[in-house]
Scaffold this motif. Structure first.
Motif, PDB file in Angstrom:
ATOM      1  N   ALA A  57       0.815  -1.218   0.000  1.00  0.00           N
ATOM      2  CA  ALA A  57       0.000   0.000   0.000  1.00  0.00           C
ATOM      3  C   ALA A  57       0.845   1.262   0.000  1.00  0.00           C
ATOM      4  O   ALA A  57       0.480   2.261  -0.639  1.00  0.00           O
ATOM      5  N   ASP A  58       1.989   1.254   0.702  1.00  0.00           N
ATOM      6  CA  ASP A  58       2.814   2.468   0.755  1.00  0.00           C
ATOM      7  C   ASP A  58       3.896   2.504  -0.324  1.00  0.00           C
ATOM      8  O   ASP A  58       4.724   3.420  -0.343  1.00  0.00           O
ATOM      9  N   GLY A  59       3.911   1.509  -1.224  1.00  0.00           N
ATOM     10  CA  GLY A  59       4.842   1.535  -2.351  1.00  0.00           C
ATOM     11  C   GLY A  59       6.247   1.071  -2.041  1.00  0.00           C
ATOM     12  O   GLY A  59       7.160   1.305  -2.843  1.00  0.00           O
ATOM     13  N   THR A  60       6.443   0.390  -0.913  1.00  0.00           N
ATOM     14  CA  THR A  60       7.788  -0.048  -0.542  1.00  0.00           C
ATOM     15  C   THR A  60       8.373  -1.026  -1.549  1.00  0.00           C
ATOM     16  O   THR A  60       9.547  -0.921  -1.931  1.00  0.00           O
ATOM     17  N   TRP A  61       7.575  -1.990  -1.996  1.00  0.00           N
ATOM     18  CA  TRP A  61       8.085  -2.990  -2.938  1.00  0.00           C
ATOM     19  C   TRP A  61       8.556  -2.331  -4.231  1.00  0.00           C
ATOM     20  O   TRP A  61       9.623  -2.670  -4.756  1.00  0.00           O
ATOM     21  N   GLU A  62       7.772  -1.398  -4.739  1.00  0.00           N
ATOM     22  CA  GLU A  62       8.161  -0.722  -5.983  1.00  0.00           C
ATOM     23  C   GLU A  62       9.412   0.128  -5.789  1.00  0.00           C
ATOM     24  O   GLU A  62      10.249   0.215  -6.685  1.00  0.00           O
ATOM     25  N   ARG A  63       9.548   0.757  -4.630  1.00  0.00           N
ATOM     26  CA  ARG A  63      10.738   1.573  -4.381  1.00  0.00           C
ATOM     27  C   ARG A  63      12.001   0.709  -4.304  1.00  0.00           C
ATOM     28  O   ARG A  63      13.069   1.117  -4.774  1.00  0.00           O
ATOM     29  N   ILE A  64      11.882  -0.468  -3.706  1.00  0.00           N
ATOM     30  CA  ILE A  64      13.045  -1.366  -3.646  1.00  0.00           C
ATOM     31  C   ILE A  64      13.449  -1.798  -5.044  1.00  0.00           C
ATOM     32  O   ILE A  64      14.639  -1.773  -5.401  1.00  0.00           O
ATOM     33  N   LEU A  65      12.470  -2.178  -5.865  1.00  0.00           N
ATOM     34  CA  LEU A  65      12.778  -2.580  -7.235  1.00  0.00           C
ATOM     35  C   LEU A  65      13.383  -1.424  -8.020  1.00  0.00           C
ATOM     36  O   LEU A  65      14.358  -1.614  -8.767  1.00  0.00           O
ATOM     37  N   THR A  66      12.850  -0.221  -7.852  1.00  0.00           N
ATOM     38  CA  THR A  66      13.392   0.950  -8.544  1.00  0.00           C
ATOM     39  C   THR A  66      14.829   1.222  -8.137  1.00  0.00           C
ATOM     40  O   THR A  66      15.677   1.567  -8.970  1.00  0.00           O
ATOM     41  N   ALA A  67      15.123   1.074  -6.838  1.00  0.00           N
ATOM     42  CA  ALA A  67      16.496   1.296  -6.364  1.00  0.00           C
ATOM     43  C   ALA A  67      17.463   0.283  -6.972  1.00  0.00           C
ATOM     44  O   ALA A  67      18.582   0.632  -7.369  1.00  0.00           O
ATOM     45  N   LEU A  68      17.037  -0.973  -7.072  1.00  0.00           N
ATOM     46  CA  LEU A  68      17.889  -1.994  -7.687  1.00  0.00           C
ATOM     47  C   LEU A  68      18.107  -1.713  -9.168  1.00  0.00           C
ATOM     48  O   LEU A  68      19.219  -1.892  -9.697  1.00  0.00           O
ATOM     49  N   LEU A  69      17.056  -1.256  -9.850  1.00  0.00           N
ATOM     50  CA  LEU A  69      17.190  -0.916 -11.261  1.00  0.00           C
ATOM     51  C   LEU A  69      18.134   0.264 -11.453  1.00  0.00           C
ATOM     52  O   LEU A  69      18.912   0.297 -12.417  1.00  0.00           O
ATOM     53  N   ALA A  70      18.080   1.226 -10.544  1.00  0.00           N
ATOM     54  CA  ALA A  70      18.973   2.382 -10.645  1.00  0.00           C
ATOM     55  C   ALA A  70      20.431   1.963 -10.492  1.00  0.00           C
ATOM     56  O   ALA A  70      21.309   2.448 -11.220  1.00  0.00           O
ATOM     57  N   VAL A  71      20.707   1.059  -9.561  1.00  0.00           N
ATOM     58  CA  VAL A  71      22.075   0.567  -9.373  1.00  0.00           C
ATOM     59  C   VAL A  71      22.537  -0.198 -10.606  1.00  0.00           C
ATOM     60  O   VAL A  71      23.677  -0.032 -11.078  1.00  0.00           O
ATOM     61  N   ALA A  72      21.655  -1.034 -11.147  1.00  0.00           N
ATOM     62  CA  ALA A  72      22.016  -1.804 -12.339  1.00  0.00           C
ATOM     63  C   ALA A  72      22.250  -0.900 -13.544  1.00  0.00           C
ATOM     64  O   ALA A  72      23.182  -1.103 -14.325  1.00  0.00           O
ATOM     65  N   ASP A  73      21.412   0.135 -13.687  1.00  0.00           N
ATOM     66  CA  ASP A  73      21.577   1.044 -14.822  1.00  0.00           C
ATOM     67  C   ASP A  73      22.857   1.857 -14.694  1.00  0.00           C
ATOM     68  O   ASP A  73      23.520   2.151 -15.687  1.00  0.00           O
ATOM     69  N   ALA A  74      23.224   2.225 -13.451  1.00  0.00           N
ATOM     70  CA  ALA A  74      24.472   2.956 -13.246  1.00  0.00           C
ATOM     71  C   ALA A  74      25.675   2.115 -13.655  1.00  0.00           C
ATOM     72  O   ALA A  74      26.694   2.648 -14.105  1.00  0.00           O
ATOM     73  N   GLY A  75      25.569   0.801 -13.503  1.00  0.00           N
ATOM     74  CA  GLY A  75      26.632  -0.105 -13.931  1.00  0.00           C
ATOM     75  C   GLY A  75      26.477  -0.585 -15.353  1.00  0.00           C
ATOM     76  O   GLY A  75      27.168  -1.533 -15.766  1.00  0.00           O
ATOM     77  N   ASP A  76      25.566   0.047 -16.115  1.00  0.00           N
ATOM     78  CA  ASP A  76      25.324  -0.304 -17.521  1.00  0.00           C
ATOM     79  C   ASP A  76      24.944  -1.780 -17.663  1.00  0.00           C
ATOM     80  O   ASP A  76      25.363  -2.466 -18.593  1.00  0.00           O
ATOM     81  N   GLU A  77      24.102  -2.265 -16.746  1.00  0.00           N
ATOM     82  CA  GLU A  77      23.687  -3.659 -16.766  1.00  0.00           C
ATOM     83  C   GLU A  77      22.253  -3.847 -17.241  1.00  0.00           C
ATOM     84  O   GLU A  77      21.775  -4.982 -17.300  1.00  0.00           O
ATOM     85  N   VAL A  78      21.563  -2.770 -17.557  1.00  0.00           N
ATOM     86  CA  VAL A  78      20.183  -2.863 -18.036  1.00  0.00           C
ATOM     87  C   VAL A  78      20.195  -2.844 -19.555  1.00  0.00           C
ATOM     88  O   VAL A  78      20.759  -1.933 -20.164  1.00  0.00           O
ATOM     89  N   GLY A  79      19.583  -3.846 -20.155  1.00  0.00           N
ATOM     90  CA  GLY A  79      19.462  -3.869 -21.612  1.00  0.00           C
ATOM     91  C   GLY A  79      18.242  -3.082 -22.049  1.00  0.00           C
ATOM     92  O   GLY A  79      17.117  -3.400 -21.652  1.00  0.00           O
TER      93      GLY A  79
END
Length: 272
Positions: A57-79
């Motif tokens: 309800a408070d969006g915690t799950w989505e924020r965790i996933l977004t944070a992981l995606l941000a780390v992966a994108d910073a390392g050029d790991e997102v296709g």
């Protein structure tokens, strides 16, 4: 005189261990066991279920996933060759019976993302994945919902913050999708955003354009070699459905089921 404090008395018990709670939620959805069958070493099932709903309800799950995606994108790991597709997950009889009209104060759809399609009562999971079969965005609708109407909703959920200064990245380089997404509205949406679309045309659309002659316009470009990478979203769906509690929905609330999907996606990205 002693210093005045603005902090009131602490009420209630301390939080249960978050790690144990996450393990309990993962165990429940990996096995598709009832909540009451949760092993004793994983804590009370009421605590686990309440925390799943609260964090959904408070969006915690989505924020965790977004944070992981941000780390992966910073390392050029997102296709950024993104594939879009959907899958229908059958709903167990225990998923029915939630109150009508959604849930007050929560982002719960009125129909709880449950609807009847050819296979019976179910939920449709719309998914966007990168070219390494990892989810970038997840959206759930009722089982009878079409793919094309949910396209813009799933694309709007692709939003990865940058590690430095700048707006979040929301625009893939290429979007791959099957014939169910072949429409003028979708192609126009991607064209306005500067995204290359690799979507085949159905036979009836091709025949309609040929019958109109010059008025039918040029056929859209289609890159056969690039389209072969669309299997990434199929593999991503297969990996999510290895969780039995995701392959068959038992949750009454759509936000609980979508939270479990986000947890599965989080674990996929942590193991990248």
């Amino acid at each position: 005189m002693g210093r005045r404090t603005l902090v009131g008395p602490i009420r209630g018990r301390r939080w249960a261990d978050h790690r144990r709670t996450l393990e309990a939620i993962a165990w429940k959805y990996r096995t598709c066991a009832p909540w009451r069958d949760l092993p004793d070493e994983l804590g009370p099932f009421q605590t686990t279920h309440k925390r799943l709903i609260r964090w959904a309800a408070d969006g915690t799950w989505e924020r965790i996933l977004t944070a992981l995606l941000a780390v992966a994108d910073a390392g050029d790991e997102v296709g950024w060759t993104v594939s879009v597709d959907s899958t229908v997950c059958r709903a167990h009889q225990h998923s029915a019976g939630a109150g009508k009209g959604g849930i007050r104060g929560r982002s719960e759809p009125d129909d709880h993302a449950l609807g009847r399609s050819r296979g019976g009562l179910g939920t449709k999971v719309h998914l966007a994945s990168d070219n390494r079969a990892r989810p970038l965005a997840i959206h759930v609708t009722a089982g009878q919902a079409g793919d094309a109407p949910a396209f813009e909703a799933i694309m709007a959920r692709i939003r990865i913050p940058r590690s430095g200064v700048g707006r979040p990245r929301t625009r893939p380089a290429v979007v791959l999708a099957d014939r169910a997404y072949s429409s003028r509205a979708i192609r126009g949406h991607l064209r306005r955003r500067g995204i290359r679309a690799v979507i085949p045309q159905p036979a009836d659309q091709v025949g309609h354009c040929l019958r109109r002659g010059r008025a039918g316009g040029r056929p859209p470009r289609f890159d056969v070699e690039t389209y072969k990478e669309r299997n990434a979203v199929e593999r991503c769906i297969a990996r999510l459905k290895q969780w039995r509690g995701l392959a068959m929905r038992t949750d009454k609330l759509a936000i609980a089921y979508q939270a479990a999907l986000h947890l599965a996606a989080i674990l996929m990205w942590t193991r990248r």
